[in-house]
Design an enzyme around this catalytic site. Structure first.
Site, PDB file in Angstrom:
ATOM      1  N   HIS A 147     -11.460 -11.121   2.921  1.00 33.05           N
ATOM      2  CA  HIS A 147     -11.443  -9.757   3.468  1.00 33.05           C
ATOM      3  C   HIS A 147     -12.883  -9.301   3.716  1.00 33.05           C
ATOM      4  CE1 HIS A 147     -10.930  -5.422   3.780  1.00 33.05           C
ATOM      5  NE2 HIS A 147      -9.655  -5.658   4.050  1.00 33.05           N
ATOM      6  N   LYS A 201       0.855  -1.181   0.000  1.00 39.93           N
ATOM      7  CA  LYS A 201       0.000   0.000   0.000  1.00 39.93           C
ATOM      8  C   LYS A 201       0.890   1.228   0.000  1.00 39.93           C
ATOM      9  CE  LYS A 201      -2.133  -0.960   3.925  1.00 39.93           C
ATOM     10  NZ  LYS A 201      -3.035  -0.798   5.073  1.00 39.93           N
TER      11      LYS A 201
END
Length: 331
Positions: free
Chosen positions: A211, A95
């Site tokens: 997720h 990220k």
């Protein structure tokens, strides 16, 4: 015959707290038709549109469980896949969204060189113009393999294959052919049965990380929705998740210790022949909390720390080594 054999039967109604009631309802196994979407429909279909109704538990007989394979790897299989014994697993994410595939791959390389077990896509990474799925997957797989050679580790890269329905299977197969070591799937976005399809597909054969994106409204209300153990635990296991990401208590989300314990119990409890799955608590976890988290969740836990690996400084390999040392110290 319909009233006797098909319609749900109220087995009991008990007084509950705050003027509410706990109802126990049974359904014939045949009503599910051996299909996961239909099971979810029976469990919490139209009734989910009524306020003040919450699914708090579910009991599944062997005649139901025989329809589902569950996690391909589970706890024992994923340990073997990653060549990790005893200790918790170490996981992080590339990220932030906005970096190029080349930049994200450099992060993946440093994480692998530092001793992380699994490097996954952040759930917000899809197929954006600044980081196309195929290029990012190939670059990150190569980067992790390079980091493994330099660090003598067994790290794997886990790309996010959640996307348009007609592309999910294509992306998953591309990831497998590219050498990915797992798949990140958001069942709230693509469907629990889509995740089950990927888990069951012999041509893919990779671990599945689930997720919880888009599932929050089912979990955060005390008045309705589905209990953590059922939604994050049982449903994920039926859909083939080998590990389940969820927000831990004490982070940037509102989950309590009791809710996190419920999630862990749902992932680890006996469910016929369905294998247990890894709890993967995350959501703002920090390196200094590793001993506390391992004490709470146990050794069969995948510790997911993302942003805090950047906090000590730009040397992500050194930060990853600190992550690994802290985990090893909990054994």
């Amino acid at each position: 015959e319909i009233l006797r054999d098909v319609v749900g039967r109220v087995e009991s109604v008990e007084d509950g707290p705050d003027g509410r009631f706990k109802a126990r309802v049974s359904y014939p196994v045949e009503a599910v038709a051996g299909e996961l979407p239909q099971f979810i429909n029976v469990l919490f279909g139209n009734i989910s549109l009524q306020p003040g109704v919450k699914v708090v538990d579910v009991e599944l007989p062997p005649s139901f469980l025989r329809w589902f394979k569950g996690p391909r790897f589970g706890i024992a299989g994923l340990r073997k896949h990653l060549q990790v014994s005893i200790r918790p697993l170490i996981c992080t994410a590339v990220k932030p969204m906005g970096l190029s595939s080349k930049e994200l791959a450099e992060h993946a390389y440093l994480f692998a060189a530092g001793g992380v077990d699994m490097v996954k896509d952040d759930h917000g990474l899809s197929n954006q113009p600044f980081s196309r799925f195929k290029e990012r997957t190939e670059r990150c797989v190569d980067a992790v393999q390079r980091g493994n050679r330099e660090g003598s580790n067994r790290c794997v890269f886990v790309p996010n294959v959640s996307g348009p329905a007609h592309q999910v299977l294509e992306r998953a197969r591309f990831a497998a052919e590219a050498g990915a070591g797992g798949l990140l799937v958001s069942p709230g976005l693509v469907g629990f049965d889509t995740m089950r399809m990927l888990a069951d597909d012999e041509s893919i054969g990779l671990p599945i990380l689930s997720h919880p994106a888009f599932l929050g409204s089912m979990l955060t209300s005390a008045e309705g929705g589905i209990e953590h153990a059922v939604l994050l635990g049982t449903l994920n296991r039926l859909a083939g998740a080998d590990a389940v990401v969820f927000p831990s208590y004490g982070g940037r989300f509102s989950f309590t210790q009791a809710q996190c314990q419920s999630t862990r119990d749902g992932l680890l409890k006996t469910l016929g022949r369905i294998a247990p799955a890894w709890p993967a608590p995350g959501g703002g976890m920090t390196l200094d909390r590793i001993p506390e988290l391992v004490k709470f969740y146990g050794l069969d836990t995948m510790l997911l720390i993302g942003g805090d690996l950047h906090r000590p400084g730009p040397d992500l390999a050194a930060n990853s080594r600190a992550f690994r040392r802290a985990v090893l110290a909990t054994r």
